[in-house]
Design a protein around this motif. Structure first.
Motif, PDB file in Angstrom:
ATOM      1  N   LEU A  78     -11.698 -27.693 -33.958  1.00 60.77           N
ATOM      2  CA  LEU A  78     -11.089 -29.842 -33.775  1.00 60.77           C
ATOM      3  C   LEU A  78     -10.158 -30.025 -34.754  1.00 60.77           C
ATOM      4  CD1 LEU A  78     -11.787 -31.366 -31.701  1.00 60.77           C
ATOM      5  CD2 LEU A  78     -13.112 -32.501 -33.611  1.00 60.77           C
ATOM      6  N   GLY A  79      -9.959 -30.065 -35.730  1.00 61.28           N
ATOM      7  CA  GLY A  79      -9.463 -30.236 -37.084  1.00 61.28           C
ATOM      8  C   GLY A  79      -7.913 -29.583 -36.167  1.00 61.28           C
ATOM      9  N   GLY A  80      -8.230 -28.370 -36.221  1.00 59.64           N
ATOM     10  CA  GLY A  80      -7.033 -27.350 -36.612  1.00 59.64           C
ATOM     11  C   GLY A  80      -6.022 -27.638 -34.922  1.00 59.64           C
ATOM     12  N   ALA A  81      -6.960 -28.106 -33.665  1.00 57.62           N
ATOM     13  CA  ALA A  81      -6.044 -28.353 -32.405  1.00 57.62           C
ATOM     14  C   ALA A  81      -5.731 -29.827 -32.818  1.00 57.62           C
ATOM     15  CB  ALA A  81      -7.533 -28.558 -31.486  1.00 57.62           C
ATOM     16  N   LEU A  82      -6.510 -30.655 -33.162  1.00 49.41           N
ATOM     17  CA  LEU A  82      -5.615 -31.540 -33.522  1.00 49.41           C
ATOM     18  C   LEU A  82      -4.155 -31.887 -33.717  1.00 49.41           C
ATOM     19  CD1 LEU A  82      -9.030 -34.104 -33.676  1.00 49.41           C
ATOM     20  CD2 LEU A  82      -7.577 -33.752 -32.722  1.00 49.41           C
ATOM     21  N   THR A  83      -4.088 -31.151 -35.160  1.00 47.36           N
ATOM     22  CA  THR A  83      -3.174 -31.245 -35.580  1.00 47.36           C
ATOM     23  C   THR A  83      -2.041 -30.467 -34.897  1.00 47.36           C
ATOM     24  OG1 THR A  83      -4.504 -30.639 -38.273  1.00 47.36           O
ATOM     25  CG2 THR A  83      -2.398 -30.059 -38.299  1.00 47.36           C
ATOM     26  N   GLU A  84      -1.901 -28.917 -34.653  1.00 42.94           N
ATOM     27  CA  GLU A  84      -1.423 -28.593 -33.995  1.00 42.94           C
ATOM     28  C   GLU A  84      -0.756 -29.411 -32.287  1.00 42.94           C
ATOM     29  OE1 GLU A  84       0.348 -26.114 -31.165  1.00 42.94           O
ATOM     30  OE2 GLU A  84      -1.485 -27.145 -30.180  1.00 42.94           O
ATOM     31  N   LEU A  85      -1.827 -29.844 -31.509  1.00 44.44           N
ATOM     32  CA  LEU A  85      -1.719 -30.910 -30.589  1.00 44.44           C
ATOM     33  C   LEU A  85      -0.513 -31.839 -30.933  1.00 44.44           C
ATOM     34  CD1 LEU A  85      -4.903 -30.021 -28.402  1.00 44.44           C
ATOM     35  CD2 LEU A  85      -2.117 -29.993 -27.794  1.00 44.44           C
ATOM     36  N   SER A  86      -1.150 -32.941 -31.787  1.00 50.26           N
ATOM     37  CA  SER A  86      -0.891 -34.265 -32.134  1.00 50.26           C
ATOM     38  C   SER A  86       1.013 -33.834 -32.631  1.00 50.26           C
ATOM     39  CB  SER A  86      -1.366 -34.507 -33.500  1.00 50.26           C
ATOM     40  OG  SER A  86      -1.446 -34.057 -34.318  1.00 50.26           O
ATOM     41  N   VAL A  87       0.908 -33.038 -32.782  1.00 49.32           N
ATOM     42  CA  VAL A  87       2.699 -32.556 -33.597  1.00 49.32           C
ATOM     43  C   VAL A  87       3.264 -31.806 -32.528  1.00 49.32           C
ATOM     44  CG1 VAL A  87       3.586 -30.979 -34.965  1.00 49.32           C
ATOM     45  CG2 VAL A  87       2.199 -32.174 -36.562  1.00 49.32           C
ATOM     46  N   SER A  88       2.600 -31.036 -31.463  1.00 46.14           N
ATOM     47  CA  SER A  88       3.788 -29.949 -30.025  1.00 46.14           C
ATOM     48  C   SER A  88       3.259 -31.144 -29.308  1.00 46.14           C
ATOM     49  CB  SER A  88       3.045 -29.158 -30.655  1.00 46.14           C
ATOM     50  OG  SER A  88       1.246 -28.952 -29.990  1.00 46.14           O
ATOM     51  N   ARG A  89       2.723 -31.913 -28.794  1.00 45.15           N
ATOM     52  CA  ARG A  89       2.759 -32.610 -27.401  1.00 45.15           C
ATOM     53  C   ARG A  89       3.073 -34.385 -26.943  1.00 45.15           C
ATOM     54  NH1 ARG A  89       0.575 -29.835 -22.666  1.00 45.15           N
ATOM     55  NH2 ARG A  89       0.993 -31.550 -22.251  1.00 45.15           N
ATOM     56  N   GLN A  90       4.329 -34.345 -27.982  1.00 44.41           N
ATOM     57  CA  GLN A  90       4.379 -35.530 -28.163  1.00 44.41           C
ATOM     58  C   GLN A  90       4.696 -36.363 -26.700  1.00 44.41           C
ATOM     59  OE1 GLN A  90       5.199 -36.939 -31.209  1.00 44.41           O
ATOM     60  NE2 GLN A  90       4.924 -35.714 -32.267  1.00 44.41           N
ATOM     61  N   ASP A  91       4.190 -35.628 -25.753  1.00 41.32           N
ATOM     62  CA  ASP A  91       4.191 -36.507 -24.613  1.00 41.32           C
ATOM     63  C   ASP A  91       2.921 -36.959 -24.176  1.00 41.32           C
ATOM     64  OD1 ASP A  91       3.828 -33.682 -24.770  1.00 41.32           O
ATOM     65  OD2 ASP A  91       3.328 -33.555 -23.032  1.00 41.32           O
TER      66      ASP A  91
END
Length: 262
Positions: A59-72
């Motif tokens: 979950l933490g890995g997914a949150l890290t990736e998405l919060s950075v790459s999906r600014q939309d």
């Protein structure tokens, strides 16, 4: 910018069930912090082949990736996507409908040059400090507002209030829980520093009443996150026989502190 991340297991014989990350994008603008506190399951079967640290890492890995790459995506959408992706990773092998399927509290903060967004789900805490020194606690206090008789002393009873209407909510397998989080947006210039903490670290204020949120924030800024954790450990050792009085389910808990100052 000054950043600090401290995370310490409550028991050297057990893995740390907290997760923490700081992400500073290559653009040099903005950043993200993530703090999860994995929920220790009761002994025995809880419907999943995987450990709480496995779940928090996913979950933490997914949150890290998405919060950075999906600014939309707004932070509740980030959390919903991350929960969904994590659930897919073990849906074929595990009973994700079990009330004690692996789960965690969540703190997310994401900032740009102009705006800071935040999200808090369950009893981890986000503290923000304004330029004038005012410290504000962002809390999801639903768990603390439940009657004591509804809370866990036998580690199973809270299945009646966990992720239920009228109870409290954690990030488990249902992405719709993201809509239950405490969220908001602040002007970036209105925030001089922030700290995210799991409840193993906030015991200094919430359980031992050694100081208010501003006092806790001052300890972290002046002495560092490890100093706060060390103070909590000393208090726990000195009061190991009074756990029921202090509403502590265990003598020591995993403790995590993430600090950011501009």
């Amino acid at each position: 910018m000054r950043t600090e991340l401290v995370s310490e297991s409550g028991d050297p014989a057990r893995p740390n069930e907290d997760f923490a990350a700081l992400a500073l994008p290559a653009s040099g603008q903005g950043g993200t912090l993530i703090v999860l506190d994995g929920v220790t399951p009761p002994r025995g079967e809880y419907g999943c082949l995987h450990s709480v640290p496995w779940f928090c890492a996913r979950l933490g890995g997914a949150l890290t990736e998405l919060s950075v790459s999906r600014q939309d995506l707004a932070l509740p959408e980030v959390l919903a996507h991350a929960i969904r992706a994590t659930a897919r990773a073990h849906a074929d092998t595990c009973d994700l409908s079990h009330p004690r399927t692996p789960q965690a509290t969540v703190v997310l903060a994401r900032w740009s040059e102009t705006v800071m967004e935040y999200l808090v789900l369950s009893d981890s805490v986000l503290l923000t400090e304004a330029p004038d020194g005012t410290v504000t606690a962002v809390l999801d206090d639903r768990l603390s507002r439940l009657p004591r008789t509804s809370l866990v002393t036998d580690a199973v009873a809270d299945a009646t209030v966990r992720n239920k209407e009228g109870g409290f909510f954690t990030a488990a397998a249902d992405p719709s829980v993201a809509a239950r989080a405490v969220t908001g947006t602040l002007d970036r210039g209105a925030v001089r520093a922030l700290a995210a903490l799991t409840d193993g670290a906030t015991r200094w204020t919430e359980k031992f009443a050694e100081g208010d949120w501003k006092a806790l924030f001052t300890v972290v800024r002046k002495e560092g996150g490890q100093a706060l954790v060390d103070r909590v450990r000393a208090l726990e050792r000195a009061d190991s026989e009074r756990r029921v009085h202090l509403r502590r389910s265990k003598t020591h808990d995993d403790a995590t502190v993430v600090f950011v100052e501009w």
